[in-house]
Design an enzyme around this catalytic site. Structure first.
Site, PDB file in Angstrom:
ATOM      1  N   HIS A 140       0.802  -1.235   0.000  1.00  0.00           N
ATOM      2  CA  HIS A 140       0.000   0.000   0.000  1.00  0.00           C
ATOM      3  C   HIS A 140       0.834   1.284   0.000  1.00  0.00           C
ATOM      4  CE1 HIS A 140      -3.393  -2.519   0.234  1.00  0.00           C
ATOM      5  NE2 HIS A 140      -3.591  -2.570   1.538  1.00  0.00           N
ATOM      6  N   HIS A 215      -9.580   2.114   0.303  1.00  0.00           N
ATOM      7  CA  HIS A 215      -9.545   0.992   1.244  1.00  0.00           C
ATOM      8  C   HIS A 215     -10.690   1.061   2.258  1.00  0.00           C
ATOM      9  CE1 HIS A 215      -7.621  -2.196   3.570  1.00  0.00           C
ATOM     10  NE2 HIS A 215      -6.710  -2.304   2.628  1.00  0.00           N
ATOM     11  N   GLU A 354     -11.418  -3.671  -2.951  1.00  0.00           N
ATOM     12  CA  GLU A 354     -10.440  -2.725  -3.484  1.00  0.00           C
ATOM     13  C   GLU A 354     -10.260  -2.972  -4.977  1.00  0.00           C
ATOM     14  OE1 GLU A 354      -6.853  -3.360  -0.954  1.00  0.00           O
ATOM     15  OE2 GLU A 354      -8.296  -4.397   0.299  1.00  0.00           O
TER      16      GLU A 354
HETATM   17  C1  BGC Z   1      -4.506  -6.430   2.278  1.00  0.00           C
HETATM   18  C2  BGC Z   1      -4.422  -7.131   3.597  1.00  0.00           C
HETATM   19  C3  BGC Z   1      -4.027  -6.128   4.624  1.00  0.00           C
HETATM   20  C4  BGC Z   1      -5.057  -5.044   4.640  1.00  0.00           C
HETATM   21  C5  BGC Z   1      -4.775  -3.973   5.641  1.00  0.00           C
HETATM   22  C6  BGC Z   1      -5.531  -5.363   2.383  1.00  0.00           C
HETATM   23  O1  BGC Z   1      -5.635  -4.671   1.184  1.00  0.00           O
HETATM   24  O2  BGC Z   1      -4.780  -7.292   1.225  1.00  0.00           O
HETATM   25  O3  BGC Z   1      -3.517  -8.188   3.544  1.00  0.00           O
HETATM   26  O4  BGC Z   1      -3.919  -6.725   5.890  1.00  0.00           O
HETATM   27  O5  BGC Z   1      -5.129  -4.458   3.377  1.00  0.00           O
HETATM   28  O6  BGC Z   1      -3.490  -3.574   5.606  1.00  0.00           O
END
Ligand code: BGC
Length: 389
Positions: A140, A215, A354
């Site tokens: 991310h 998210h 997402e």
């Molecule tokens: C990921 C997860 C992660 C979450 C929060 C999601 O997009 O796929 O693995 O724990 O985001 O960070």
């Protein structure tokens, strides 16, 4: 920054909005009225800058609150089958809550949503190294991703019945290890048909990679008081991306048929989520995978994903120009993050849908490209449309 108050919005004073800015509404029946956008101060960052909270409201009474800290959706109301509007996303009451840290609640995620293996990729023979902030991989956008920066916000003028907020951010060359200055623009529009549209654009002055998403954690029943296992999900995706034990795609596009990953017809999320005979469920600790849409790219006319909560009748349809979606079932929520009204978000009390390009695409030439070249414009759109069934 200018304060925008649209005609007919005067009955809602700044005081009332400030009140809702700090205390999230429990259930309340919204009076329908004029559409508009309002701004209040959300809180102060450690560097002294203020983060603001923008309330978008449509004529039906749907309301979305967004802070320019991380471009975060703080709350989003949607009607149930009785016409009662209530919040359907996880989040925090105050800026302080977000500054303490959340697992990306409602945030804009970038420069690269999801994972890049070992935080490394190569473009034109140059290898770039990114932060490895997730068990040896990059996740991310890194340590200070787009979820933790202050965006510049302005109301989109003359948006009438569809109030819109424009957020811009300049990600500098070398930020978090990525090449190229990347001006990014995100426009949130609350449409009169109870759909929240998110439009992303970006350009660069040096070849780079981009994969932007939001998210938001949804819980259509009660915004995170109970788990999401009874929600029903449909994904128009006949294949998904299996991952290794660190959640990096193996490169295979595996048919979902006959697996717990088959959501080509509506399934309760809880029905197969604990199927420990499935290695992929074990690696994800549930669902934390990328599904590849059957007819990817460009369709904003029909939903690719549909989430339904039978108790309330709330329905969420996801339309997108993106080729894939990460469905994450909130497996890492463990009751340690304090949310709105002091609520501790427990295991699987929210889920993320997402929309995105595939994880680790910069290292997978066979995946659709996430490379952005100078002179090109990155442009994607996702719509979260709320209704009842
Ligand atoms: C990921 C997860 C992660 C979450 C929060 C999601 O997009 O796929 O693995 O724990 O985001 O960070």
């Amino acid at each position: 920054m200018k304060k925008h108050i649209y005609p007919g919005f005067f009955s809602l004073t700044i005081g009332i909005l400030a009140f809702y800015g700090c205390q999230q509404p429990s259930e309340k029946k919204m009076a329908s009225g004029k559409a508009g956008l309002e701004k209040t101060v959300f809180g102060r960052l450690p560097d002294g800058r203020n983060a603001d909270l923008y309330t978008l409201r449509n004529e039906k009474g749907m309301e979305v609150k967004i802070t320019n800290y991380g471009g975060t959706i703080v709350s989003c109301t949607a009607p149930d089958r009785n016409g009662t509007y209530a919040d359907v996303v996880l989040g925090c009451d105050s800026l302080a809550g977000y500054l303490r840290g959340t697992p990306y609640f409602g945030a804009l995620v970038g420069r690269y949503g999801n994972r890049i293996a070992k935080g490394k990729f190569t473009l034109d023979g140059v290898t770039y190294s990114l932060a490895t902030n997730n068990i040896g991989n990059h996740l991310h956008g890194g340590i200070t991703g787009f979820d933790k920066v202050l965006w510049t916000a302005s109301a989109v003028e003359n948006s009438g019945a569809n109030p819109a907020l424009k957020l811009t951010y300049l990600s500098k060359d070398g930020e978090e290890g990525y090449p190229g200055n990347l001006p990014v623009e995100v426009v949130y529009t609350l449409q009169s048909d109870n759909a929240l549209k998110i439009e992303y654009t970006a350009t660069t002055d040096k070849k780079t990679v981009v994969n932007l998403t939001n998210h938001a954690y949804f819980n259509l029943a009660d915004a995170g008081k109970s788990d999401i296992l009874g929600h029903e999900l449909l994904l128009k995706a006949g294949r998904f991306l299996p991952v290794d034990s660190t959640l990096i795609p193996t490169g295979e596009l595996r048919p979902v048929a006959g697996t717990p990953f088959d959501f080509t017809r509506s399934f309760k999320i809880g029905a197969r989520i604990n199927d420990s005979t499935d290695t992929q469920i074990r690696y994800g600790l549930g669902y934390d995978h990328c599904w590849v849409f059957d007819s990817p790219g460009g369709s904003l006319t029909e939903p690719f994903a549909t989430l339904y909560e039978p108790g309330s009748g709330r329905l969420l349809e996801v339309l997108t120009t993106e080729p894939a979606i990460q469905f994450y079932s909130g497996n890492f929520l463990d009751g340690t993050v304090t949310g709105k009204g002091g609520l501790l978000y427990r295991h699987r009390t929210g889920l993320c849908l997402e929309t995105e390009h595939y994880p680790d695409s910069p290292n997978r030439p066979e995946f659709p490209s996430t490379v952005l070249n100078p002179g090109e414009t990155y442009r994607t759109t996702t719509v979260y449309r709320f209704s009842v069934k």
